[in-house]
Design a protein around this motif. Structure first.
Motif, PDB file in Angstrom:
ATOM      1  N   LEU A   1       1.214  -1.374   0.473  1.00 61.20           N
ATOM      2  CA  LEU A   1      -0.246   0.060   0.308  1.00 61.20           C
ATOM      3  C   LEU A   1       1.103   0.961   0.129  1.00 61.20           C
ATOM      4  N   LEU A   2       1.853   1.373  -1.241  1.00 57.06           N
ATOM      5  CA  LEU A   2       2.669   2.405  -1.163  1.00 57.06           C
ATOM      6  C   LEU A   2       1.958   3.636  -1.213  1.00 57.06           C
ATOM      7  N   ASP A   3       2.326   5.015  -1.322  1.00 53.98           N
ATOM      8  CA  ASP A   3       1.781   6.369  -1.610  1.00 53.98           C
ATOM      9  C   ASP A   3       2.065   6.049  -3.340  1.00 53.98           C
ATOM     10  N   PRO A   4       0.475   6.545  -3.857  1.00 50.40           N
ATOM     11  CA  PRO A   4       0.864   6.622  -5.101  1.00 50.40           C
ATOM     12  C   PRO A   4       2.113   7.475  -5.955  1.00 50.40           C
ATOM     13  N   LYS A   5       2.373   8.867  -4.717  1.00 48.48           N
ATOM     14  CA  LYS A   5       3.265   9.861  -5.712  1.00 48.48           C
ATOM     15  C   LYS A   5       4.529   9.268  -4.721  1.00 48.48           C
ATOM     16  N   ALA A   6       4.955   8.443  -4.893  1.00 47.52           N
ATOM     17  CA  ALA A   6       6.504   7.915  -4.344  1.00 47.52           C
ATOM     18  C   ALA A   6       7.069   7.563  -5.938  1.00 47.52           C
ATOM     19  N   GLU A   7       7.941   7.802  -5.750  1.00 49.77           N
ATOM     20  CA  GLU A   7       8.731   7.769  -6.705  1.00 49.77           C
ATOM     21  C   GLU A   7       9.618   6.520  -6.922  1.00 49.77           C
ATOM     22  N   TYR A   8      10.021   5.668  -5.993  1.00 47.11           N
ATOM     23  CA  TYR A   8      10.111   4.167  -5.912  1.00 47.11           C
ATOM     24  C   TYR A   8       9.339   3.475  -6.041  1.00 47.11           C
ATOM     25  N   SER A   9       9.094   1.814  -5.887  1.00 44.52           N
ATOM     26  CA  SER A   9       8.430   0.694  -6.029  1.00 44.52           C
ATOM     27  C   SER A   9       8.490  -0.411  -5.501  1.00 44.52           C
ATOM     28  N   PHE A  10       7.448  -1.005  -5.078  1.00 43.24           N
ATOM     29  CA  PHE A  10       8.353  -2.078  -4.595  1.00 43.24           C
ATOM     30  C   PHE A  10       7.870  -3.159  -5.152  1.00 43.24           C
ATOM     31  N   ASN A  11       8.926  -4.044  -4.951  1.00 44.90           N
ATOM     32  CA  ASN A  11       9.205  -5.809  -6.393  1.00 44.90           C
ATOM     33  C   ASN A  11       8.670  -6.981  -5.734  1.00 44.90           C
ATOM     34  N   PRO A  12       7.577  -6.993  -6.094  1.00 46.14           N
ATOM     35  CA  PRO A  12       7.108  -8.291  -5.917  1.00 46.14           C
ATOM     36  C   PRO A  12       7.485  -9.819  -5.630  1.00 46.14           C
ATOM     37  N   ALA A  13       8.004  -9.587  -6.820  1.00 47.11           N
ATOM     38  CA  ALA A  13       8.989 -10.859  -6.908  1.00 47.11           C
ATOM     39  C   ALA A  13       9.072 -11.532  -5.655  1.00 47.11           C
ATOM     40  N   PHE A  14       9.939 -10.933  -4.863  1.00 42.87           N
ATOM     41  CA  PHE A  14       9.975 -12.544  -4.213  1.00 42.87           C
ATOM     42  C   PHE A  14       9.483 -13.404  -3.147  1.00 42.87           C
ATOM     43  N   ASP A  15       7.822 -11.984  -3.198  1.00 39.47           N
ATOM     44  CA  ASP A  15       7.149 -12.862  -2.387  1.00 39.47           C
ATOM     45  C   ASP A  15       6.796 -13.715  -3.147  1.00 39.47           C
TER      46      ASP A  15
ATOM     47  N   THR B   1       5.934  -9.918   2.411  1.00 39.38           N
ATOM     48  CA  THR B   1       6.182  -8.943   2.888  1.00 39.38           C
ATOM     49  C   THR B   1       5.057  -7.716   3.404  1.00 39.38           C
ATOM     50  N   ARG B   2       5.300  -7.128   4.314  1.00 37.74           N
ATOM     51  CA  ARG B   2       4.578  -6.259   5.305  1.00 37.74           C
ATOM     52  C   ARG B   2       5.242  -4.791   5.816  1.00 37.74           C
ATOM     53  N   SER B   3       5.393  -4.617   6.800  1.00 37.36           N
ATOM     54  CA  SER B   3       6.224  -3.144   6.815  1.00 37.36           C
ATOM     55  C   SER B   3       7.603  -3.521   6.552  1.00 37.36           C
ATOM     56  N   MET B   4       8.204  -2.292   6.043  1.00 40.34           N
ATOM     57  CA  MET B   4       9.665  -2.300   5.950  1.00 40.34           C
ATOM     58  C   MET B   4      10.289  -0.856   6.678  1.00 40.34           C
ATOM     59  N   LEU B   5      11.105  -1.240   6.591  1.00 43.59           N
ATOM     60  CA  LEU B   5      12.581  -0.254   7.034  1.00 43.59           C
ATOM     61  C   LEU B   5      13.740  -0.357   6.475  1.00 43.59           C
ATOM     62  N   VAL B   6      13.552   0.602   5.393  1.00 41.88           N
ATOM     63  CA  VAL B   6      14.903   0.780   5.009  1.00 41.88           C
ATOM     64  C   VAL B   6      15.984   2.293   4.629  1.00 41.88           C
ATOM     65  N   LEU B   7      17.188   2.230   5.603  1.00 39.78           N
ATOM     66  CA  LEU B   7      17.964   2.855   5.563  1.00 39.78           C
ATOM     67  C   LEU B   7      19.392   3.152   5.149  1.00 39.78           C
ATOM     68  N   PRO B   8      20.083   4.006   4.575  1.00 36.72           N
ATOM     69  CA  PRO B   8      21.134   4.042   4.537  1.00 36.72           C
ATOM     70  C   PRO B   8      22.392   4.072   5.369  1.00 36.72           C
ATOM     71  N   MET B   9      23.120   3.694   4.411  1.00 37.15           N
ATOM     72  CA  MET B   9      24.431   3.381   5.586  1.00 37.15           C
ATOM     73  C   MET B   9      25.651   4.373   5.611  1.00 37.15           C
ATOM     74  N   LYS B  10      25.398   5.457   6.087  1.00 37.22           N
ATOM     75  CA  LYS B  10      26.527   6.303   5.719  1.00 37.22           C
ATOM     76  C   LYS B  10      27.691   6.515   6.756  1.00 37.22           C
ATOM     77  N   ASN B  11      28.971   6.954   5.834  1.00 37.80           N
ATOM     78  CA  ASN B  11      30.054   7.004   5.911  1.00 37.80           C
ATOM     79  C   ASN B  11      30.307   8.506   6.970  1.00 37.80           C
ATOM     80  N   GLN B  12      31.619   8.048   7.755  1.00 37.42           N
ATOM     81  CA  GLN B  12      31.908   9.658   8.263  1.00 37.42           C
ATOM     82  C   GLN B  12      31.905  10.538   7.432  1.00 37.42           C
ATOM     83  N   ASP B  13      32.299  10.518   6.620  1.00 35.62           N
ATOM     84  CA  ASP B  13      31.727  11.417   4.540  1.00 35.62           C
ATOM     85  C   ASP B  13      30.956  11.653   4.464  1.00 35.62           C
TER      86      ASP B  13
END
Ligand SMILES: Nc1ncnc2c1ncn2[C@@H]1O[C@H](COP(=O)(O)OP(=O)(O)OP(=O)(O)O)[C@@H](O)[C@H]1O
Ligand SMILES: [Mg+2]
Length: 657
Positions: free
Chosen positions: A227-241, A248-260
């Motif tokens: 149930l993604l926001d229709p305005k979102a630039e990204y999409s969910f790929n259901p291929a794995f499911d 897949t229901r809730s998701m938390l996707v996080l950047p791994m940013k270094n010291q720079d």
């Protein structure tokens, strides 16, 4: 809690404002108390209706539960033994409303305090557990050098913290053309534990969830992937499911940013569960899976960044390790280069020194050879003349012709000898003998006049040969000196003539010094051999004198002095050259420090010398002269303790007062 009979009574009504009044049957009492909701203190009003048929009370005292006894006297006493502190007060079976109210309020207050204590204890235990985990994470992040193990550990930890059923990690990498891509690198899934990890790469673009986070550097929290926001630039790929039947229901996707602030990976957590052990079934998913909250986001975001920093540090560490190996190799090559350079200088010096005696020995040998040849011809002529006119004329002519053939080779007599040979051709034999006699007499007299007697010529030749010996002896001396200098075949710690080594070194460098207008002088005063590595010590003196010559480009003097001073053999090399600046004086012993142009100096001479002096348990120090130039002073013990033991740290002194 109380019996149904009590709940109905007017007294019970009096305590209603204090909370919920729950009548229970005797057999339900234990369960009701055990399953009471956390944060709700519980008071049991125990009257005889809550006794079971056998007269017992079906109740285990539980932390924040207080009991008010309304039992008749004797029964109340046994309660005291059984429930101890949990028994808040003992009232008569039918107390008045005020007494009951006071007793209930007191019991409630105590139960509430117990309850707070219990939840504080639970929170303390939770926090302690979290600190332990964070500690473990910190240790792993700072010590784990294996990238795969570190990534798997972080993924497990992030899932533990957030009760996630599944998770994965993407790592940013560059392909052959330098374009960034995301590599799907780690995956964990409680519901599909035997799922095989297939690594693949995807472009870093906003169209995918991981790509979007990698591009923007912003975390994305999705309550329901379908149930993604229709305005979102990204999409969910259901291929794995679709492929695995997973949901897949809730998701938390996080950047791994270094010291720079660079995103070096993406951490993806999937399906936050009510508890880590809860299992996901399609039917139950709505009840078991929760959206990720802010606390989970905050904690995992910082974990992702810490991991990124650690990964970057690991890469830097690996790079550093490689650089170190390269540096060591370069250093080894340079040290080798330094040795070759010394060898080059040595060869040039030796070649020059040998050249002189070689040249005059060669000339003299030629001269001696020429003279001996001439003497041999004169002797042949003399013998022919002395043989007189008797004997076979033909044989005498033949012998005369043989001598003429030899005289042809003579520089001065050659042309005349050739004319005589030509004249002889047409003459009758007696005339030939006459001509030969005339010519040989002329040869004999003219030689005598020019060169003196044969004895005199031989005496002079002897002298020439004697000079030859001097040259050859000098060369032998140089070769011996060279062997002594290098001592390649006997380089161990030994008693050696240090002054002699220095003499050889100065001899080798004398050519270089002369070319640069530098006078090499010495005052070598050691009276006996001292324990040292002679070849290495020679190398130190060679480096110091070379440096001194280099520092005196407009000509000057380099003076080497040796002496024994107390328990030390001192070798000093003093020059009156350009000196060393304040800025450079503390760096001159550093490996690779040089002020010389590229290709001229490696900057290793002094660091190698320093190391060699250490091996002698000695010190090396430099002082700057008032007027110009510097003096290097080496001190090595006259009686070294354990040969080859270094005096680390004590050896070097940039400038002694
Ligand atoms: N007698 C000296 N007078 C002035 N400067 C000196 C003297 N000896 C050494 N130095 C300075 O110390 C630096 C380091 O000397 P070092 O012998 O270690 O290296 P280098 O002579 O430059 O190169 P290499 O000996 O490897 O050919 C020199 O470049 C020079 O600047
Ligand atoms: Mg040098």
């Amino acid at each position: 809690m109380c019996s149904a009979a009590f709940a109905g009574s007017a007294t019970a009504a009096a305590c209603r404002p204090a909370g919920e009044l729950r009548p229970v049957a005797p057999r339900e009492l234990g369960t009701a108390v055990a399953t009471r909701r956390a944060g709700r203190p519980c008071v049991v009003l125990l009257d005889e209706h809550l006794l079971c048929d056998d007269g017992r009370v079906e109740l285990q005292p539980v932390g924040p539960t207080r009991i008010i006894s309304l039992l008749p006297g004797s029964a109340a006493e046994t309660l005291q033994q059984r429930f101890g502190d949990a028994l808040s007060s003992i009232l008569s079976p039918e107390p008045g409303a005020p007494a009951l109210l006071v007793a209930i309020r007191t019991a409630l207050r105590d139960a509430a305090a117990d309850d707070r204590l219990l939840s504080l204890e639970a929170e303390r235990r939770r926090l302690a557990g979290e600190i332990t985990k964070l500690n473990r994470i910190g240790i792993a992040l700072s010590t784990e050098r294996d990238q795969e193990r570190l990534l798997n550990f972080i993924l497990t930890t992030a899932r533990d913290f957030t009760c996630s059923d599944a998770g994965s990690l993407y790592i940013v990498e560059k392909d052959a053309s330098g374009t960034k891509r995301l590599r799907f690198n780690n995956s964990q899934n409680d519901s599909l534990p035997h799922l095989e990890l297939v690594k693949f790469t995807i472009p870093v673009s906003k169209s995918t969830l991981a790509g979007y986070v990698a591009v923007t550097g912003e975390p994305v929290n999705i309550p329901d992937a379908y149930l993604l926001d229709p305005k979102a630039e990204y999409s969910f790929n259901p291929a794995f499911d679709q492929r695995t039947g997973y949901r897949t229901r809730s998701m938390l996707v996080l950047p791994m940013k270094n010291q720079d602030d660079q995103v070096i990976g993406v951490l993806q957590l999937i399906n936050r569960k009510i508890s880590r052990t809860a299992t996901l079934t399609a039917a139950d998913i709505d009840n078991v899976v929760l959206p990720y909250d802010d606390a989970a986001l905050e904690l995992t975001l910082s974990l992702a960044s810490q991991t990124a920093i650690s990964l970057t540090n690991n890469q830097l560490y690996e790079g550093l390790k490689e650089s170190l190996v390269e540096l060591k190799q370069t250093q080894a090559q340079l040290v080798q280069g330094e040795k070759l350079a010394s060898l080059g200088q040595l060869t040039a010096g030796v070649a020059h020194e040998i050249n002189n005696p070689l040249a005059f020995s060669r000339n003299n040998t030629h001269l001696a050879h020429e003279r001996v040849t001439k003497v041999a011809r004169r002797l042949a002529v003399q013998r022919w003349l002395e043989a007189g006119t008797g004997g076979d004329p033909q044989a005498r002519v033949a012998a005369g012709r043989a001598i003429l053939d030899k005289l042809k080779e003579d520089k001065e007599l050659g042309p005349d000898a050739k004319d005589v040979i030509a004249d002889l051709g047409s003459m009758p034999a007696p005339k030939q003998l006459e001509l030969l006699k005339m010519f040989f007499s002329y040869v004999s007299q003219s030689r005598e006049q020019k060169e003196g007697s044969i004895e005199e010529v031989l005496a002079r030749t002897q002298k020439v040969l004697e000079e030859c010996f001097i040259g050859l002896d000098r060369m032998a001396e140089i070769v011996l000196g060279l062997r002594n200098f290098a001592r390649l075949d006997e380089a161990q710690f030994q008693n050696a003539d240090i002054d002699e080594g220095i003499r050889q070194t100065l001899m080798i460098l004398s050519n270089n010094a002369r070319d640069k207008g530098v006078k090499l002088t010495s005052d070598l005063t050691l009276t006996r051999p001292y324990a040292c590595f002679p070849a290495k010590l020679n190398q130190v003196v060679l480096n110091l004198v070379n440096n001194a010559i280099d520092a005196t480009p407009r000509g000057g003097e380099v003076h080497v002095h040796t002496r024994v001073n107390g328990a030390w053999v001192e070798i000093s090399v003093r020059d009156n050259g350009e000196g060393i600046s304040d800025a450079n004086i503390s760096k001159i012993f550093d490996p690779f420090f040089t002020t010389k142009p590229v290709g001229k100096g490696t900057g290793l001479g002094l660091s190698i010398s320093y190391r060699i002096v250490m091996e002698h348990q000695g010190t090396i120090a430099v002082t700057r002269d008032e007027t110009a130039g510097v003096t290097f002073l080496i001190r090595i013990p006259t009686e070294p303790k354990d040969p080859g033991t270094r005096t680390e740290g004590a050896a070097k002194a940039a400038e002694s007062p």
